[in-house]
Design a protein around this motif. Structure first.
Motif, PDB file in Angstrom:
ATOM      1  N   ILE A   1       2.475  28.238  -2.509  1.00  0.00           N
ATOM      2  CA  ILE A   1       3.643  28.470  -1.653  1.00  0.00           C
ATOM      3  C   ILE A   1       3.185  29.012  -0.304  1.00  0.00           C
ATOM      4  CG2 ILE A   1       5.644  29.978  -1.336  1.00  0.00           C
ATOM      5  CD1 ILE A   1       6.241  29.679  -4.284  1.00  0.00           C
ATOM      6  N   GLY A   2       3.795  28.504   0.760  1.00  0.00           N
ATOM      7  CA  GLY A   2       3.439  28.922   2.108  1.00  0.00           C
ATOM      8  C   GLY A   2       3.317  27.729   3.038  1.00  0.00           C
ATOM      9  N   GLU A   3       2.778  27.979   4.242  1.00  0.00           N
ATOM     10  CA  GLU A   3       2.625  26.923   5.237  1.00  0.00           C
ATOM     11  C   GLU A   3       1.206  26.368   5.176  1.00  0.00           C
ATOM     12  OE1 GLU A   3       3.469  26.113  10.002  1.00  0.00           O
ATOM     13  OE2 GLU A   3       3.639  28.134   9.168  1.00  0.00           O
ATOM     14  N   HIS A   4       1.093  25.046   5.203  1.00  0.00           N
ATOM     15  CA  HIS A   4      -0.209  24.404   5.076  1.00  0.00           C
ATOM     16  C   HIS A   4      -0.282  23.185   5.996  1.00  0.00           C
ATOM     17  CE1 HIS A   4      -1.112  26.751   1.406  1.00  0.00           C
ATOM     18  NE2 HIS A   4       0.168  26.553   1.117  1.00  0.00           N
ATOM     19  N   ARG A   5      -1.503  22.873   6.423  1.00  0.00           N
ATOM     20  CA  ARG A   5      -1.778  21.637   7.154  1.00  0.00           C
ATOM     21  C   ARG A   5      -2.543  20.732   6.206  1.00  0.00           C
ATOM     22  NH1 ARG A   5      -1.304  20.253  12.307  1.00  0.00           N
ATOM     23  NH2 ARG A   5      -2.527  18.510  13.140  1.00  0.00           N
ATOM     24  N   VAL A   6      -1.942  19.576   5.885  1.00  0.00           N
ATOM     25  CA  VAL A   6      -2.518  18.714   4.859  1.00  0.00           C
ATOM     26  C   VAL A   6      -2.697  17.306   5.401  1.00  0.00           C
ATOM     27  CG1 VAL A   6      -1.588  20.057   2.934  1.00  0.00           C
ATOM     28  CG2 VAL A   6      -0.205  18.243   3.968  1.00  0.00           C
ATOM     29  N   PRO A   7      -3.694  16.584   4.863  1.00  0.00           N
ATOM     30  CA  PRO A   7      -3.926  15.202   5.336  1.00  0.00           C
ATOM     31  C   PRO A   7      -2.967  14.212   4.673  1.00  0.00           C
ATOM     32  CG  PRO A   7      -5.543  15.774   3.675  1.00  0.00           C
ATOM     33  CD  PRO A   7      -4.723  17.028   3.904  1.00  0.00           C
TER      34      PRO A   7
ATOM     35  N   THR B   1      -2.701  14.228   9.859  1.00  0.00           N
ATOM     36  CA  THR B   1      -2.309  15.420   9.091  1.00  0.00           C
ATOM     37  C   THR B   1      -0.904  15.850   9.466  1.00  0.00           C
ATOM     38  OG1 THR B   1      -3.233  16.929  10.754  1.00  0.00           O
ATOM     39  CG2 THR B   1      -4.697  16.221   8.957  1.00  0.00           C
ATOM     40  N   VAL B   2      -0.251  16.635   8.601  1.00  0.00           N
ATOM     41  CA  VAL B   2       1.088  17.174   8.866  1.00  0.00           C
ATOM     42  C   VAL B   2       1.137  18.640   8.448  1.00  0.00           C
ATOM     43  CG1 VAL B   2       2.329  15.000   8.663  1.00  0.00           C
ATOM     44  CG2 VAL B   2       1.893  16.352   6.621  1.00  0.00           C
TER      45      VAL B   2
ATOM     46  N   PHE C   1       0.853  -1.187   0.000  1.00  0.00           N
ATOM     47  CA  PHE C   1       0.000   0.000   0.000  1.00  0.00           C
ATOM     48  C   PHE C   1       0.887   1.234   0.000  1.00  0.00           C
ATOM     49  CE2 PHE C   1       0.623  -1.533   4.341  1.00  0.00           C
ATOM     50  CZ  PHE C   1       1.210  -0.428   4.935  1.00  0.00           C
ATOM     51  N   GLU C   2       0.292   2.402  -0.075  1.00  0.00           N
ATOM     52  CA  GLU C   2       1.073   3.639  -0.143  1.00  0.00           C
ATOM     53  C   GLU C   2       0.401   4.731   0.676  1.00  0.00           C
ATOM     54  OE1 GLU C   2       2.593   7.023  -3.344  1.00  0.00           O
ATOM     55  OE2 GLU C   2       1.829   5.099  -4.077  1.00  0.00           O
ATOM     56  N   LEU C   3       1.218   5.474   1.421  1.00  0.00           N
ATOM     57  CA  LEU C   3       0.771   6.685   2.110  1.00  0.00           C
ATOM     58  C   LEU C   3       1.392   7.875   1.394  1.00  0.00           C
ATOM     59  CD1 LEU C   3       1.186   5.674   5.869  1.00  0.00           C
ATOM     60  CD2 LEU C   3      -0.780   5.344   4.373  1.00  0.00           C
ATOM     61  N   PHE C   4       0.601   8.940   1.193  1.00  0.00           N
ATOM     62  CA  PHE C   4       1.112  10.061   0.417  1.00  0.00           C
ATOM     63  C   PHE C   4       0.429  11.363   0.824  1.00  0.00           C
ATOM     64  CE2 PHE C   4      -2.581   8.506  -1.795  1.00  0.00           C
ATOM     65  CZ  PHE C   4      -3.213   9.642  -2.295  1.00  0.00           C
ATOM     66  N   VAL C   5       1.091  12.458   0.447  1.00  0.00           N
ATOM     67  CA  VAL C   5       0.546  13.801   0.621  1.00  0.00           C
ATOM     68  C   VAL C   5       0.499  14.439  -0.754  1.00  0.00           C
ATOM     69  CG1 VAL C   5       0.938  16.090   1.600  1.00  0.00           C
ATOM     70  CG2 VAL C   5       1.378  14.061   2.982  1.00  0.00           C
ATOM     71  N   ASP C   6      -0.660  14.897  -1.168  1.00  0.00           N
ATOM     72  CA  ASP C   6      -0.843  15.491  -2.498  1.00  0.00           C
ATOM     73  C   ASP C   6      -0.739  17.009  -2.390  1.00  0.00           C
ATOM     74  OD1 ASP C   6      -1.428  16.163  -5.054  1.00  0.00           O
ATOM     75  OD2 ASP C   6      -3.430  15.255  -5.102  1.00  0.00           O
ATOM     76  N   LEU C   7       0.380  17.558  -2.900  1.00  0.00           N
ATOM     77  CA  LEU C   7       0.618  19.008  -2.847  1.00  0.00           C
ATOM     78  C   LEU C   7       0.646  19.623  -4.246  1.00  0.00           C
ATOM     79  CD1 LEU C   7       3.535  18.905  -0.220  1.00  0.00           C
ATOM     80  CD2 LEU C   7       1.099  19.293   0.237  1.00  0.00           C
ATOM     81  N   THR C   8       0.111  18.913  -5.220  1.00  0.00           N
ATOM     82  CA  THR C   8       0.208  19.376  -6.608  1.00  0.00           C
ATOM     83  C   THR C   8      -0.531  20.686  -6.846  1.00  0.00           C
ATOM     84  OG1 THR C   8      -1.645  17.911  -7.136  1.00  0.00           O
ATOM     85  CG2 THR C   8       0.595  17.083  -7.547  1.00  0.00           C
ATOM     86  N   ASN C   9      -1.573  20.944  -6.083  1.00  0.00           N
ATOM     87  CA  ASN C   9      -2.353  22.170  -6.285  1.00  0.00           C
ATOM     88  C   ASN C   9      -2.296  23.093  -5.073  1.00  0.00           C
ATOM     89  OD1 ASN C   9      -3.347  21.430  -8.906  1.00  0.00           O
ATOM     90  ND2 ASN C   9      -4.765  20.004  -7.888  1.00  0.00           N
ATOM     91  N   VAL C  10      -1.256  22.918  -4.247  1.00  0.00           N
ATOM     92  CA  VAL C  10      -1.116  23.730  -3.038  1.00  0.00           C
ATOM     93  C   VAL C  10      -0.132  24.865  -3.304  1.00  0.00           C
ATOM     94  CG1 VAL C  10      -0.497  23.719  -0.596  1.00  0.00           C
ATOM     95  CG2 VAL C  10      -1.613  21.724  -1.603  1.00  0.00           C
TER      96      VAL C  10
END
Length: 327
Positions: free
Chosen positions: A102-108, A126-127, A91-100
């Motif tokens: 520049i700056g600081e973000h909290r993402v699942p 989240t991170v 399986f795979e765990l991932f964070v999708d930042l393709t449409n995020v």
């Protein structure tokens, strides 16, 4: 009784009993399969640790910091599927930042390729990440070595590193904070000869905090050459102990006047001569002895290690008076 045994009812009862036994024996394996299926469908929960997290973003132009190296995931569901998932880790765990932006973000942290029969919980869910413009620069690596790992009497002569420069990639703010780029050679045994090993490059700020940057290459080769300083000094000897009564030691003279000592330069600078005791308590006539030269603190070798010493005496041992018979 004989009439009952011979009756048709007895025959029917026996036939029914045998039929039941035959049915059970034929279908016993099926019963076991059903039981096994029931067990495999039991709910179970497992925590899988050390799972890497992949980040999807524009790696050519952006740099992402704050991503965890490893996380853990809890899976709940049928025991057989849970155990298979834990074993295969397909399986795979991932964070999708393709449409995020520049700056600081909290993402699942998302996941895929898990069975739809499993309940999946990621820890943490989240991170916090920082997305910044990507920059790169080259920095000189400072090689280091712990002097406490030098063998007694040896000292560091030179420490070198290959390659001498590494490429550091990160945010502009992180690269502006770089003060130290170093690689420390770690050895497990005392060093008394030229030694080369692999060391990980560390990128630190002024307070020696590790910076979240990418280093290419991540490891370098660190080499250390050592030396064993030496010095010629005078050799002096003196008689130790008391010779037998009637014998007088006139002189003790070594066959050489100088020896070479090896050790730390700080110790060698303070030494101009080495004084060695010569035991004379058993000397009854002129004798040549072989005396060992002991190495003192801060020294690791002496040449020669054995020295011949000539002992000159006068007189002869007095005879003990004979005891009268009866005493």
């Amino acid at each position: 009784m004989d009439k009952f045994v011979e009756s048709s009812w007895f025959v029917r009862i026996v036939a029914l009993f045998l039929a039941v036994l035959l049915y059970i024996s034929v279908n016993f394996d099926d019963f076991k399969l059903i039981q096994k299926a029931d067990n495999s469908s039991q709910e179970n929960s497992e925590v899988i640790t050390d799972i890497p997290v992949q980040a999807y973003y524009d790696t050519e132009n952006l740099f992402v910091s704050g991503m965890p190296d490893k996380v853990k995931v809890e899976v709940k569901g049928p025991k057989s599927i849970v155990e298979s998932t834990k074993r295969l880790r397909d399986f795979e765990l991932f964070v999708d930042l393709t449409n995020v932006s520049i700056g600081e973000h909290r993402v699942p942290i998302q996941h895929k390729q898990f069975s739809d029969k499993l309940e999946v919980i990621v820890h943490p869910e989240t991170v916090n990440v920082m997305i910044e413009e990507k920059v790169s620069d080259y920095f000189v690596v400072s090689p280091e070595f712990n002097d406490n790992m030098l063998a007694e009497g040896y000292q560091e002569e030179a420490v070198s590193v290959d390659p001498k420069r590494v490429k550091v990639t990160g945010s502009k703010a992180a690269l502006n904070r770089i003060v130290y780029v170093k690689a420390t050679l770690d050895v497990k045994e005392k060093v008394d000869k030229e030694t080369t090993g692999t060391a990980k490059v560390q990128v630190l700020d002024r307070e020696f905090n590790k910076l979240d940057v990418k280093v290419e290459p991540e490891t370098v080769q660190v080499s250390i050459s050592v030396k064993n300083p030496s010095k010629k000094i005078a050799l002096k000897v003196f008689p130790k102990g008391t010779p037998p009564k009637g014998v007088t030691v006139m002189s003790v003279k070594p066959e050489i006047d100088e020896i070479t000592i090896y050790g730390k330069e700080s110790v060698l600078k303070q030494m101009e001569q080495l004084v060695v005791p010569v035991e004379v308590h058993d000397i009854k006539k002129d004798t040549t002895l072989t005396v060992p030269i002991e190495v003192g603190e801060g020294l690791n070798f002496v040449s020669p290690q054995m020295v011949k010493v000539k002992v000159t005496v006068e007189g002869s041992p007095e005879s003990e008076p004979e005891k009268e018979s009866g005493e």
